[in-house]
Design a protein around this motif. Structure first.
Motif, PDB file in Angstrom:
ATOM      1  N   ARG A 120      46.242  31.631  39.899  1.00 50.33           N
ATOM      2  CA  ARG A 120      46.169  32.989  40.416  1.00 50.33           C
ATOM      3  C   ARG A 120      45.787  33.980  39.311  1.00 50.33           C
ATOM      4  N   PRO A 121      45.020  35.010  39.638  1.00 50.43           N
ATOM      5  CA  PRO A 121      44.733  36.053  38.638  1.00 50.43           C
ATOM      6  C   PRO A 121      45.967  36.884  38.343  1.00 50.43           C
ATOM      7  N   ASP A 122      46.154  37.223  37.099  1.00 52.34           N
ATOM      8  CA  ASP A 122      47.220  38.135  36.682  1.00 52.34           C
ATOM      9  C   ASP A 122      46.558  39.453  36.290  1.00 52.34           C
ATOM     10  N   PHE A 123      46.539  40.391  37.232  1.00 48.60           N
ATOM     11  CA  PHE A 123      45.815  41.634  37.011  1.00 48.60           C
ATOM     12  C   PHE A 123      46.509  42.538  36.005  1.00 48.60           C
ATOM     13  N   ALA A 124      47.756  42.223  35.654  1.00 48.52           N
ATOM     14  CA  ALA A 124      48.412  42.984  34.590  1.00 48.52           C
ATOM     15  C   ALA A 124      47.756  42.711  33.238  1.00 48.52           C
ATOM     16  N   ARG A 125      46.949  41.653  33.160  1.00 43.02           N
ATOM     17  CA  ARG A 125      46.288  41.282  31.915  1.00 43.02           C
ATOM     18  C   ARG A 125      44.781  41.535  31.981  1.00 43.02           C
ATOM     19  N   ARG A 126      44.392  42.481  32.792  1.00 42.90           N
ATOM     20  CA  ARG A 126      42.982  42.868  32.881  1.00 42.90           C
ATOM     21  C   ARG A 126      42.535  43.540  31.582  1.00 42.90           C
ATOM     22  N   THR A 127      41.234  43.512  31.361  1.00 41.27           N
ATOM     23  CA  THR A 127      40.619  44.288  30.283  1.00 41.27           C
ATOM     24  C   THR A 127      39.547  45.163  30.927  1.00 41.27           C
ATOM     25  N   PRO A 128      39.956  46.306  31.497  1.00 42.05           N
ATOM     26  CA  PRO A 128      39.047  47.065  32.359  1.00 42.05           C
ATOM     27  C   PRO A 128      37.869  47.709  31.643  1.00 42.05           C
ATOM     28  N   VAL A 129      37.931  47.862  30.339  1.00 43.27           N
ATOM     29  CA  VAL A 129      36.791  48.466  29.638  1.00 43.27           C
ATOM     30  C   VAL A 129      35.683  47.440  29.452  1.00 43.27           C
ATOM     31  N   VAL A 130      36.001  46.309  28.850  1.00 46.33           N
ATOM     32  CA  VAL A 130      34.980  45.294  28.623  1.00 46.33           C
ATOM     33  C   VAL A 130      34.651  44.529  29.903  1.00 46.33           C
ATOM     34  N   ASP A 131      35.554  44.554  30.873  1.00 47.88           N
ATOM     35  CA  ASP A 131      35.412  43.725  32.074  1.00 47.88           C
ATOM     36  C   ASP A 131      35.765  44.542  33.323  1.00 47.88           C
ATOM     37  N   PRO A 132      35.010  45.585  33.628  1.00 47.56           N
ATOM     38  CA  PRO A 132      35.421  46.517  34.689  1.00 47.56           C
ATOM     39  C   PRO A 132      35.452  45.924  36.079  1.00 47.56           C
ATOM     40  N   ASP A 133      34.666  44.884  36.362  1.00 44.95           N
ATOM     41  CA  ASP A 133      34.668  44.284  37.696  1.00 44.95           C
ATOM     42  C   ASP A 133      35.424  42.952  37.744  1.00 44.95           C
ATOM     43  N   ASP A 134      36.166  42.647  36.685  1.00 46.63           N
ATOM     44  CA  ASP A 134      36.981  41.422  36.598  1.00 46.63           C
ATOM     45  C   ASP A 134      36.143  40.142  36.552  1.00 46.63           C
ATOM     46  N   HIS A 135      34.897  40.268  36.162  1.00 48.89           N
ATOM     47  CA  HIS A 135      34.050  39.077  36.012  1.00 48.89           C
ATOM     48  C   HIS A 135      34.659  38.089  35.035  1.00 48.89           C
ATOM     49  N   HIS A 136      34.971  38.552  33.813  1.00 49.17           N
ATOM     50  CA  HIS A 136      35.520  37.643  32.806  1.00 49.17           C
ATOM     51  C   HIS A 136      36.877  37.100  33.233  1.00 49.17           C
ATOM     52  N   LEU A 137      37.657  37.896  33.946  1.00 52.23           N
ATOM     53  CA  LEU A 137      38.952  37.414  34.421  1.00 52.23           C
ATOM     54  C   LEU A 137      38.762  36.190  35.310  1.00 52.23           C
ATOM     55  N   TYR A 138      37.817  36.261  36.246  1.00 52.40           N
ATOM     56  CA  TYR A 138      37.622  35.128  37.159  1.00 52.40           C
ATOM     57  C   TYR A 138      36.908  33.960  36.478  1.00 52.40           C
ATOM     58  N   VAL A 139      36.048  34.245  35.497  1.00 47.68           N
ATOM     59  CA  VAL A 139      35.511  33.142  34.687  1.00 47.68           C
ATOM     60  C   VAL A 139      36.655  32.407  33.998  1.00 47.68           C
ATOM     61  N   SER A 140      37.630  33.169  33.473  1.00 45.92           N
ATOM     62  CA  SER A 140      38.790  32.567  32.821  1.00 45.92           C
ATOM     63  C   SER A 140      39.603  31.720  33.801  1.00 45.92           C
ATOM     64  N   ILE A 141      39.762  32.201  35.032  1.00 45.31           N
ATOM     65  CA  ILE A 141      40.450  31.426  36.067  1.00 45.31           C
ATOM     66  C   ILE A 141      39.712  30.111  36.303  1.00 45.31           C
ATOM     67  N   GLY A 142      38.377  30.180  36.346  1.00 48.83           N
ATOM     68  CA  GLY A 142      37.586  28.962  36.506  1.00 48.83           C
ATOM     69  C   GLY A 142      37.765  27.994  35.354  1.00 48.83           C
ATOM     70  N   CYS A 143      37.833  28.522  34.132  1.00 43.65           N
ATOM     71  CA  CYS A 143      38.053  27.670  32.960  1.00 43.65           C
ATOM     72  C   CYS A 143      39.398  26.957  33.059  1.00 43.65           C
ATOM     73  N   ALA A 144      40.445  27.683  33.467  1.00 39.38           N
ATOM     74  CA  ALA A 144      41.770  27.080  33.575  1.00 39.38           C
ATOM     75  C   ALA A 144      41.802  26.018  34.665  1.00 39.38           C
ATOM     76  N   ALA A 145      41.195  26.316  35.813  1.00 39.86           N
ATOM     77  CA  ALA A 145      41.182  25.349  36.911  1.00 39.86           C
ATOM     78  C   ALA A 145      40.444  24.077  36.516  1.00 39.86           C
ATOM     79  N   GLU A 146      39.281  24.222  35.877  1.00 45.78           N
ATOM     80  CA  GLU A 146      38.519  23.036  35.495  1.00 45.78           C
ATOM     81  C   GLU A 146      39.230  22.240  34.418  1.00 45.78           C
ATOM     82  N   THR A 147      39.881  22.909  33.481  1.00 44.69           N
ATOM     83  CA  THR A 147      40.635  22.186  32.457  1.00 44.69           C
ATOM     84  C   THR A 147      41.733  21.357  33.103  1.00 44.69           C
ATOM     85  N   MET A 148      42.401  21.907  34.111  1.00 50.28           N
ATOM     86  CA  MET A 148      43.430  21.152  34.814  1.00 50.28           C
ATOM     87  C   MET A 148      42.831  19.936  35.524  1.00 50.28           C
ATOM     88  N   LEU A 149      41.672  20.110  36.152  1.00 52.95           N
ATOM     89  CA  LEU A 149      41.022  18.986  36.817  1.00 52.95           C
ATOM     90  C   LEU A 149      40.615  17.907  35.817  1.00 52.95           C
TER      91      LEU A 149
END
Length: 375
Positions: free
Chosen positions: A80-109
């Motif tokens: 799940r995304p943890d929006f309390a850990r957003r970086t809204p300046v460098v990542d205003p649309d949460d692109h990097h946040l969801y890329v990070s979620i993808g990295c975590a999911a694939e590492t688990m797989l």
């Protein structure tokens, strides 16, 4: 970050003789590194949830904010995304946040076969990625063994070229869902460096960007060990200093010219760049970019390569549009820019332990596909 100028400023303050490992009293940093960068034992019971979550926490992620939580129920785990850990300046649309979620999911797989399980994605949406697992024959794959060795190595490399066969294997490992464009020609690399420098100039001039970046820097070993997140200064080759010293040095040393010089040296020492572009500019595509990068990164690490993000060209929206046109894909969004090559090991940033990010019995549901969200 700011290696050469920061080091010169430190020398001017009489700090040049301090060891890279810090000037504070011994902390738990070294033990935290050992606790973090390993494969956890499976433990008793059915699905080894804590071990899988520990592996997922070793995934690449933006600013090492670790913007995730995990929910487990039965043989299902959701990232799940943890929006309390957003970086809204460098990542205003949460692109990097969801890329990070993808990295975590694939590492688990990729970790699951080593523990005797196989996993698959049940769904992707704004609420995260849902995974389900089934028992299988244990297989300690190269990707499984490599998970604790993968790192973003923010150092100069040695300039050696990567054999073409190795690069073909890495692109194949990334998979067909995301385009991986490899740049090695010197003229193309020079042009790409120009886009990176353009994005860098815009970021360094942005006070909000500077404040946000500084917030996530862990200037000393003690600070890194206490938070178990953020960008540890030593991992970028900078001296590890107390925050009271590190923050003023950051303000002195984080300049456009200093960062540009560092980027040029890093690019000149690298074997090439790879640009990842997902088929869709939405949450599903961003997650897929993270998954593809993770497969590429684990395969590259197994080959002895080092990797590091140089995402300035895709983080600054006007530069990103120009970069996409230069790549020949004006309607696409380049997601990630990574340099690669052969280089040294560096000190490691840390991760929060699984127990801090894991919730049991939350009712894991399949994530609905998210609608396109082009920006």
């Amino acid at each position: 970050m700011l290696t050469p100028l920061l080091s010169r400023r430190a020398a001017g303050l009489g700090l040049a003789a301090l060891p890279l490992t810090g000037c504070a009293a011994p902390s738990g940093y070294d033990q935290a590194v050992l606790d973090t960068w390993r494969l956890a034992p499976a433990g008793p019971g059915d699905l080894p949830v804590p071990a899988l979550v520990h592996a997922a926490c070793l995934a690449a992620n933006s600013h090492n904010t670790q913007p995730w939580r995990f929910e487990a129920e039965g043989r299902r785990i959701a990232v799940r995304p943890d929006f309390a850990r957003r970086t809204p300046v460098v990542d205003p649309d949460d692109h990097h946040l969801y890329v990070s979620i993808g990295c975590a999911a694939e590492t688990m797989l990729q970790a699951a076969p080593g523990y005797g399980w196989s996993g698959e994605v049940d769904g992707v949406g704004r609420e995260g990625v849902a995974l389900s697992f089934m028992p299988s024959e244990p297989r300690r794959t190269a990707a499984f063994e490599t998970i604790p060795r993968r790192a973003s190595t923010r150092a100069e490399y040695d300039g050696r070229p990567v054999p073409p066969g190795v690069l073909l294997g890495l692109v194949a490992a990334a998979g067909p869902q995301v385009e991986a464009i490899v740049l090695q020609d010197s003229r193309r690399l020079e042009d790409a460096t120009g886009f990176i420098l353009e994005g860098n100039a815009a970021q360094v001039a942005d006070r909000a960007f500077r404040r946000e970046l500084k917030r996530w820097i862990r200037f000393s070993e003690a600070e890194a060990a206490a938070t178990r997140d953020g960008l540890f200064a030593g991992a970028s080759g900078n001296p590890a200093l107390p925050r009271a010293i590190g923050e003023p040095l950051f303000e002195l040393a984080f300049t456009e010219s200093g960062e540009a010089d560092k980027i040029r040296r890093q690019m000149n020492s690298s074997a090439g760049l790879v640009v990842f572009t997902a088929p869709s500019n939405d949450v599903a595509g961003w997650v897929e970019a993270g998954r593809a990068y993770t497969r590429f990164a684990l395969a590259a690490t197994a080959e002895g390569l080092k990797l590091a993000f140089l995402n300035q060209a895709v983080e600054h929206a006007p530069t990103r549009a120009e970069f996409a046109r230069w790549l020949g894909a004006p309607d696409a969004r380049p997601d990630l820019v990574i340099r690669f090559g052969y280089g040294p090991d560096m000190p490691r940033s840390l991760r929060r332990p699984a127990r801090q990010v894991l919730d049991h019995g939350g009712g894991v549901s399949s994530a609905a596909a998210s609608p396109p969200a082009r920006r």
